[in-house]
Each structure stands twice: as C-alpha cells, then as structure tokens.
Design an enzyme around this catalytic site. Structure first.
Site, PDB file in Angstrom:
ATOM      1  N   TYR A  25       0.844  -1.205   0.000  1.00 27.79           N
ATOM      2  CA  TYR A  25       0.000   0.000   0.000  1.00 27.79           C
ATOM      3  C   TYR A  25       0.876   1.251   0.000  1.00 27.79           C
ATOM      4  O   TYR A  25       0.632   2.188  -0.773  1.00 27.79           O
ATOM      5  CB  TYR A  25      -0.898  -0.040   1.240  1.00 27.79           C
ATOM      6  CG  TYR A  25      -1.859   1.112   1.399  1.00 27.79           C
ATOM      7  CD1 TYR A  25      -3.085   1.113   0.723  1.00 27.79           C
ATOM      8  CD2 TYR A  25      -1.572   2.179   2.233  1.00 27.79           C
ATOM      9  CE1 TYR A  25      -3.983   2.156   0.879  1.00 27.79           C
ATOM     10  CE2 TYR A  25      -2.466   3.233   2.400  1.00 27.79           C
ATOM     11  CZ  TYR A  25      -3.669   3.210   1.731  1.00 27.79           C
ATOM     12  OH  TYR A  25      -4.554   4.251   1.885  1.00 27.79           O
TER      13      TYR A  25
HETATM   14  N1  LIG Z   1      -9.588   5.197   5.223  1.00 24.66           N
HETATM   15  C1  LIG Z   1      -8.411   5.778   5.445  1.00 24.66           C
HETATM   16  O1  LIG Z   1      -7.988   5.931   6.590  1.00 24.66           O
HETATM   17  C2  LIG Z   1      -7.590   6.285   4.309  1.00 24.66           C
HETATM   18  C3  LIG Z   1      -6.467   7.088   4.565  1.00 24.66           C
HETATM   19  C4  LIG Z   1      -5.718   7.569   3.507  1.00 24.66           C
HETATM   20  C5  LIG Z   1      -6.086   7.254   2.209  1.00 24.66           C
HETATM   21  N2  LIG Z   1      -7.178   6.460   1.978  1.00 24.66           N
HETATM   22  C6  LIG Z   1      -7.524   6.163   0.593  1.00 24.66           C
HETATM   23  O2  LIG Z   1      -8.804   6.702   0.304  1.00 24.66           O
HETATM   24  C7  LIG Z   1      -9.440   5.913  -0.698  1.00 24.66           C
HETATM   25  C8  LIG Z   1     -10.822   5.494  -0.235  1.00 24.66           C
HETATM   26  O3  LIG Z   1     -10.685   4.735   0.931  1.00 24.66           O
HETATM   27  P1  LIG Z   1     -11.914   4.371   1.882  1.00 24.66           P
HETATM   28  O4  LIG Z   1     -11.375   4.349   3.246  1.00 24.66           O
HETATM   29  O5  LIG Z   1     -13.092   5.230   1.570  1.00 24.66           O
HETATM   30  O6  LIG Z   1     -12.167   2.853   1.414  1.00 24.66           O
HETATM   31  P2  LIG Z   1     -13.512   1.990   1.319  1.00 24.66           P
HETATM   32  O7  LIG Z   1     -13.073   0.584   1.305  1.00 24.66           O
HETATM   33  O8  LIG Z   1     -14.489   2.442   2.329  1.00 24.66           O
HETATM   34  O9  LIG Z   1     -14.064   2.393  -0.121  1.00 24.66           O
HETATM   35  C9  LIG Z   1     -13.333   2.103  -1.278  1.00 24.66           C
HETATM   36  C10 LIG Z   1     -14.288   2.027  -2.459  1.00 24.66           C
HETATM   37  O10 LIG Z   1     -13.506   1.701  -3.614  1.00 24.66           O
HETATM   38  C11 LIG Z   1     -14.160   0.644  -4.310  1.00 24.66           C
HETATM   39  N3  LIG Z   1     -13.203  -0.155  -5.059  1.00 24.66           N
HETATM   40  C12 LIG Z   1     -12.263  -1.007  -4.562  1.00 24.66           C
HETATM   41  N4  LIG Z   1     -11.616  -1.610  -5.582  1.00 24.66           N
HETATM   42  C13 LIG Z   1     -12.137  -1.131  -6.731  1.00 24.66           C
HETATM   43  C14 LIG Z   1     -11.899  -1.373  -8.112  1.00 24.66           C
HETATM   44  N5  LIG Z   1     -10.986  -2.258  -8.513  1.00 24.66           N
HETATM   45  N6  LIG Z   1     -12.632  -0.702  -9.017  1.00 24.66           N
HETATM   46  C15 LIG Z   1     -13.580   0.187  -8.644  1.00 24.66           C
HETATM   47  N7  LIG Z   1     -13.868   0.454  -7.357  1.00 24.66           N
HETATM   48  C16 LIG Z   1     -13.150  -0.194  -6.415  1.00 24.66           C
HETATM   49  C17 LIG Z   1     -14.842  -0.177  -3.218  1.00 24.66           C
HETATM   50  O11 LIG Z   1     -15.881  -0.972  -3.768  1.00 24.66           O
HETATM   51  C18 LIG Z   1     -15.343   0.920  -2.287  1.00 24.66           C
HETATM   52  O12 LIG Z   1     -16.616   1.403  -2.643  1.00 24.66           O
HETATM   53  C19 LIG Z   1      -8.496   4.768  -0.985  1.00 24.66           C
HETATM   54  O13 LIG Z   1      -7.701   5.073  -2.114  1.00 24.66           O
HETATM   55  C20 LIG Z   1      -7.636   4.694   0.266  1.00 24.66           C
HETATM   56  O14 LIG Z   1      -6.391   4.114   0.037  1.00 24.66           O
HETATM   57  C21 LIG Z   1      -7.931   5.980   3.002  1.00 24.66           C
END
Ligand SMILES: NC(=O)c1ccc[n+]([C@@H]2O[C@H](COP(=O)([O-])OP(=O)(O)OC[C@H]3O[C@@H](n4cnc5c(N)ncnc54)[C@H](O)[C@@H]3O)[C@@H](O)[C@H]2O)c1
Length: 246
Positions: free
Chosen positions: A153
């Site tokens: 990641y």
């Molecule tokens: N949650 C955190 O603490 C955090 C911190 C920093 C960055 N992020 C980043 O923010 C983004 C969103 O994270 P989140 O926490 O909302 O995650 P989440 O798992 O709640 O949501 C992610 C969404 O992406 C979709 N998804 C996954 N793989 C996919 C694919 N191959 N094609 C299309 N859609 C796909 C999932 O179905 C889901 O709806 C990510 O890129 C994550 O790395 C999250």
C-alpha cells in the site's frame, strides 16, 4: 461563498461508500453532476446519501478496458468531463513484507496505482482537447512516510504521488491540473481490514489526537477540483492533523 461547480461533470471512483461517497456528496452540493464508478453500484440509497448521481457505472478501475468502456459511455451520455477523482483503493494485507504474498502485492499495485494511470490515461486526452480539467488522486500519508506492515500500500501510494507530479508537469500548459491528497487515517469500512494494533499506532502518530473525518477530505477535494485551484499542480495536499513534516 464556496466555489460553484455548476454545469461540470465529475467522475468519482470508489464513490459508493467511505471517502469516495463523501467526496461525491460534496461535489454534488457544489453543483457538479456526479458519475460514480465502483465495482458494484446496486443498492444506492438516494435518501441516505442525500443525492442522485447522474450516472452509476460498474467499473473495475484495475482494468484499462473497463475504464475505457465506462469513460466512452460517460462522454456519450453527458458530452464532457471536467473533474476526475481517483479515489478507489484497497488496503491489502497487514503483514511484514517477507510474508506479503506476491499475489496480494500485485493486486494492491493494480487497484491502488495502475488504476490511477488507467483513469488518467483515459480521461486526459478529452480534457486536453477541451483545455480544462482537474484531476485529484487520493494517495495517503503512507505514501510519504512508508508505514510498516503495509509495504504494498505504501509503495502504491508513493507511486501515485510521483505519477501525479510527473503527469502534472506534462500537462502544465494544457489547462489540466493534477494534484493528489495525502490523508491520515479516517474511520471507514477500510478499517475492517486492519488490526487493532495498526489502528492504535496510526492514531498515536497524529498530533491532533483524533482521526480525520471524510467530510474534511471532501471539503479539500472540492476546492482542488474547481477553477479556484488555478496555479497549483503536481502538489500533495496533506490532511494529517499535524503529522506531516515534509
Ligand atoms: N480510510 C483511510 O484511513 C484512508 C487514509 C488515507 C487514504 N485512503 C484512501 O482513500 C481511498 C478510499 O478509501 P476508503 O477508506 O473510503 O475505502 P472503502 O473501502 O471504504 O471504499 C473504497 C471504495 O472503492 C471501491 N473499489 C475497490 N476496488 C475497486 C476497483 N478495482 N474498481 C472500482 N472500485 C473499487 C470499493 O468498492 C469501495 O466502494 C483509498 O484510495 C484509500 O487508500 C484511506
């Protein structure tokens, strides 16, 4: 008054839940018509989510063909795209790198990094042709710091940051601005994939002593995604509660 995105089309990947949903809601509130791309797009609850996307498409962002097909449909239906938010992502395993399976590594790189390249590669020619575009890539503090036990990641998100910087320079004279955001940990369903120790260690690193809220990310993205962001490209906007030191 916050800037208006009236009349603009915004694609938000991974917009069915979590951070992507918060971004979609905020862009919609600013006047954009929002297209949601996600693996599965059934079960959208307009009442709970507070709005109706103009389009919801089942897209695997880790597949170039899937992205290209969906983008062609967006152009056919809506004619133009001003905003692309590459948010879809997965955490992958929480393991030391020597136990991390090559299959899991490939999947994390595919979903978290290749997807950003595929979506940008697909949308950029259209944006260049129109002389306007705003792309916001969702990276992570892990991509700046390197976080133990999530090496895949961390590597993917560092890749997103470097890709954003490189592509932004290529597009600097075309009216197409690319930036990325580096959030610290937010409470979303993604946490279900993490261990309690990992979550506690992440919180301890944030000087503000709390996790980030998805709405705080959405507010920042809504500004980066609009015309008021006009002289910043290739930049990493941190949301770290004081954690980021560079
Ligand atoms: N949650 C955190 O603490 C955090 C911190 C920093 C960055 N992020 C980043 O923010 C983004 C969103 O994270 P989140 O926490 O909302 O995650 P989440 O798992 O709640 O949501 C992610 C969404 O992406 C979709 N998804 C996954 N793989 C996919 C694919 N191959 N094609 C299309 N859609 C796909 C999932 O179905 C889901 O709806 C990510 O890129 C994550 O790395 C999250």
């Amino acid at each position: 008054m916050s800037q208006s995105l009236q009349g603009q089309t915004a694609i938000v990947t991974g917009g069915m839940r979590g951070i992507g949903l918060a971004i979609a809601q905020r862009l919609n509130a600013a006047g954009a018509q929002v297209v949601i791309w996600d693996l599965a797009v059934d079960g959208w609850d307009s009442a709970a989510n507070g709005f109706e996307p103009v389009l919801r498409q089942a897209v695997d962002v880790a597949s170039l063909a899937s992205v290209q097909g969906a983008f062609a449909q967006v152009l056919e239906r809506l004619g133009q795209v001003e905003i692309l938010v590459n948010n879809a992502g997965i955490n992958g395993p929480v393991l030391p790198c020597w136990e991390y399976s090559p299959e899991a590594w490939d999947k994390v790189i595919a979903v978290d990094l290749n997807s950003v390249f595929y979506c940008c590669r697909t949308a950029i020619p259209h944006m260049r042709e129109r002389g306007y575009g705003r792309i916001v890539n969702v990276a992570s503090m892990a991509g700046k710091d390197g976080v133990q036990f999530i090496s895949g990641y961390s590597a993917a998100k560092a890749g997103v940051i470097a890709f954003t910087k490189a592509a932004a320079k290529e597009l600097a004279q075309d009216g197409v601005l690319l930036n990325c955001i580096a959030p610290a940990m937010v409470e979303t369903p993604l946490m279900a994939e993490m261990t309690a120790e990992h979550i506690a260690a992440s919180k301890a690193k944030i000087p503000m002593g709390r996790f980030l809220k998805a709405e705080e990310i959405a507010n920042m993205v809504a500004w980066i995604a609009g015309p008021e962001c006009s002289f910043t490209t290739g930049f990493v906007f941190d949301l770290s509660g004081g954690r980021a030191t560079y």
